[in-house]
Design an enzyme around this catalytic site. Sequence first.
Site, mmCIF file in Angstrom:
data_model
loop_
_atom_site.group_PDB
_atom_site.id
_atom_site.type_symbol
_atom_site.label_atom_id
_atom_site.label_comp_id
_atom_site.label_asym_id
_atom_site.label_seq_id
_atom_site.Cartn_x
_atom_site.Cartn_y
_atom_site.Cartn_z
ATOM 1 N N SER A 148 -64.296 -25.178 -3.504
ATOM 2 C CA SER A 148 -64.163 -24.780 -4.901
ATOM 3 C C SER A 148 -62.929 -25.467 -5.473
ATOM 4 O O SER A 148 -62.253 -26.216 -4.784
ATOM 5 C CB SER A 148 -63.979 -23.268 -4.991
ATOM 6 O OG SER A 148 -62.742 -22.943 -4.406
ATOM 7 N N LYS A 149 -62.647 -25.157 -6.703
ATOM 8 C CA LYS A 149 -61.509 -25.767 -7.370
ATOM 9 C C LYS A 149 -60.224 -25.602 -6.542
ATOM 10 O O LYS A 149 -59.434 -26.517 -6.388
ATOM 11 C CB LYS A 149 -61.327 -25.103 -8.741
ATOM 12 C CG LYS A 149 -60.496 -25.943 -9.653
ATOM 13 C CD LYS A 149 -60.835 -25.684 -11.079
ATOM 14 C CE LYS A 149 -60.053 -26.682 -11.898
ATOM 15 N NZ LYS A 149 -60.486 -26.831 -13.221
ATOM 16 N N ARG A 150 -60.125 -24.408 -5.988
ATOM 17 C CA ARG A 150 -58.960 -24.077 -5.160
ATOM 18 C C ARG A 150 -58.823 -25.034 -3.952
ATOM 19 O O ARG A 150 -57.757 -25.309 -3.466
ATOM 20 C CB ARG A 150 -59.176 -22.628 -4.735
ATOM 21 C CG ARG A 150 -58.375 -22.029 -3.675
ATOM 22 C CD ARG A 150 -58.612 -20.523 -3.751
ATOM 23 N NE ARG A 150 -60.032 -20.205 -3.523
ATOM 24 C CZ ARG A 150 -60.522 -19.857 -2.355
ATOM 25 N NH1 ARG A 150 -59.744 -19.803 -1.310
ATOM 26 N NH2 ARG A 150 -61.793 -19.553 -2.211
ATOM 27 N N GLY A 199 -59.912 -28.145 -3.933
ATOM 28 C CA GLY A 199 -59.855 -29.553 -4.301
ATOM 29 C C GLY A 199 -61.171 -30.048 -4.864
ATOM 30 O O GLY A 199 -61.387 -31.244 -4.987
#
Length: 490
Positions: free
Chosen positions: A253-255, A257
């Site tokens: 996820s965004k977390r 990368g």
Amino acid sequence: MKNQRGCPDMNEVRVRIAPSPSGFLHVGIARTAIYNWLFARHHKGVFILRIEDTDPSRSSPEMVEAIIESLKWLGLDRDEGPYYQSQRKELHQKYAQKLLETKKAYFCFCTPQELEEKRKKAKASKADWKYDRTCLKLSDAEKEKKIRKGEPRAIRLLVPSGKTEFDDLVYKHLEKENEDIDDLIIVRSDGRPTYNFACVVDDVEMRISHIIRGNDHISNTFKQILIYKAFELTPPKFAHIPLILGKDKAKVSKRHGAISVMEYKEQGFLREAFLNFLALLGWSPKDNREILSTEKMIELFSLEGVNPANPIFDPEKLEWMNGEYIRASDNEKLCDLVIPFLIKENLITDKTAKQKRERLLKFVSLFKERCKTLKDFAEKGKYFFAFDYRYEPKAVSEHFNSAEDVQRLNTFVQRLDQLERFEKEKIEQALRNLTDEMKIKPAPLIHTVRLAATGTSSGPPLFDILELLGREEVVKRIKKAVEFIKTKFN
Ligand code: GLU
């Protein structure tokens, strides 16, 4: 079954990447694109870009631009496209019409409210929801009447009994009972095709030979195979690739990368390193080697080498790999890549970059052993271009630790002034002569001089740095350090 429509040669490899422009090109889609591209290049086939933009509320021209830019940065050149799915609506409708004519599909007049009611009821009785074929049971007269009244109607695929199976090139044999598959909507009541239908029609029209995509699409593949069958067409070959997970085993996820590919460029990752890293997230060549040039990857890539287990996205490994590519890069090329990062940090300008090319080349060659990203050059080498006379506090207590440092640095400055040529060997000799005379070891003075000249306690070989900084600058910095040390010991 017939061959795919219009396909002249089923041995020709034609693959596509079909992003929806509802977001940036993140690592997941980028990796799918890389596999399709490597597969196409390996087989001397065709790589196509298709933009799946049938949902206007989730598509924007900026996103399309960003996707194209990202593919370009990755070097995934295309042979055809971009094709825009939104511009192919008539074609999709024509295909749907065919299925209506052959009775493989039917109109559905049920309103969203009616369907929602039924779904709720099914949920309340804990039954799996499946469309109950109310509209399939309508008589021709009833249908006519509804059409004449202008009632909105969708088109549904009539899923036959039996089971659907295929041999996935990664996950092997997969099958599903058709009774577990809903009569899916292929064209919505507003005339827009659904993903599964538009995808099949476009894959047929584009004569796609292999569909390589994330394994989250396996349930769609069963539905799509049913659509191929309804057209009496042979489906392409499918290769589902495992989803990338973060280190905590959650879907990336965004977390983790899963940000835009372009952000990796901005963070200073090299195109080739990033490509190499992403390609190895799920695929490995037979000999398990890790550093592979793009050409080598093209040569070795095979879908048999794709491991069905979910790969883990490890940012440290990406940095390590990038560092390897930086070290292996030729200085001229590296210099061109580093310059924008130095400009961005206001350390140089376009003009000075040209004027001081020789100096920049030396700078890059000195720092390349220590940098994992291009950004690191600007961070670690900042003092080269702009020195703010701030010294690492911990290093200050270790290396500016006595009033004697003042005298040693002053004498060193005198010796530097006397040097005929300001070259690293001469500078080193001057320092060693001095420490010999003072009957001290060279190391402490080396540390003190490094801290005075760079503000740091570690970095590339000191005498190279001093030579590159130049006599005037070094003398100026050491004199400033002397002032600083004096204030400490007064
Ligand atoms: N638009 C779909 C997606 O982005 C394409 C899937 C496919 O490759 O068929 O997931």
